[in-house]
Design an enzyme around this catalytic site. Structure first.
Site, short mmCIF file in Angstrom:
data_model
loop_
_atom_site.label_atom_id
_atom_site.label_comp_id
_atom_site.label_asym_id
_atom_site.label_seq_id
_atom_site.Cartn_x
_atom_site.Cartn_y
_atom_site.Cartn_z
CE LYS A 7 -2.13 1.76 3.61
NZ LYS A 7 -3.01 1.99 4.76
CG ASP A 47 -7.50 3.79 2.48
OD1 ASP A 47 -8.44 3.48 1.71
OD2 ASP A 47 -7.36 4.95 2.92
#
Length: 214
Positions: free
Chosen positions: A124, A142
């Site tokens: 991420k 997220d």
């Protein structure tokens, strides 16, 4: 989990997002690519506002890997101790700074594999850096994007990897560069976890979410 929306519905949704905010920006403050890496690494299980408050003074004294090493782990902790997991994050930031100095001449690499090899930098974080700094259409999923993707049917998946693939597969190419910012901002301010603000939602007529708060 909603059913995956079709191409025309998704195109219309992102057309509206683009009309509302043509150039969406991330909300983590940074002054260069190195401070972006640090800010994103610090943001795990913390709010952007909390990270920005901690890094405001930090980045004035440590905006390069070498300056961070000169500051040292204890000096770094003094700046970030208001952030959750600050001790482990400080260790990671010092380690990644040392690797950048010793192996990359102090420069942040532009490949996902190289970024993910840095301590405290997962997929991420790497995707955020690739997208925001290197302008690659990488999708950082997220909790906001995971929720919005599944709730709206824009990108349906049982885990973050599946949602990332769904974004890449289903969102038209013209929207890929800014897709994750539009989705994060929509999740943060409109399609909230507990009480989505459906009355102010610009895509509510296209959204299949059954528990709309109208």
């Amino acid at each position: 989990m909603a059913k995956q929306l079709g191409y025309h519905q998704i195109h219309e949704i992102f057309t509206r997002f683009r009309e509302l905010d043509p150039e969406p920006k991330g909300e983590l403050d940074h002054v260069n690519v190195y401070t972006l890496v640090v800010a994103v690494a610090l943001s795990a299980q913390a709010t952007d506002a909390g990270v920005n408050k901690a890094t405001k003074e930090l980045f004035k004294v440590a905006d390069t890997p070498q300056k961070m090493l000169d500051l040292g782990e204890e000096g770094l902790i003094e700046h970030i101790k208001t952030i959750g997991l600050f001790r482990q994050k400080a260790k990671n930031v010092i380690k990644l700074s040392r690797i950048l100095v010793e192996e990359y001449d102090g420069e942040v690499p532009s490949s996902r594999a190289a970024l993910q090899s840095l301590p405290g930098v997962g997929r991420k974080t790497a995707n955020v850096v690739l997208n925001m700094w290197f302008k690659q259409p990488a999708q950082a999923v997220d909790t906001h994007i995971f929720r919005v993707g599944n709730r709206t049917g824009i990108a349906v998946g049982k885990n973050v990897d599946a949602v990332e693939r769904a974004i890449e597969d289903n969102i038209p190419a013209e929207f890929q560069q800014h897709a994750h910012h539009w989705l994060i901002l929509h999740g943060r301010y409109t399609c909230k976890a507990r009480k989505p603000v459906c009355t102010n939602c610009i895509i509510r007529d296209l959204c299949p979410f059954e528990e709309k708060t109208l």
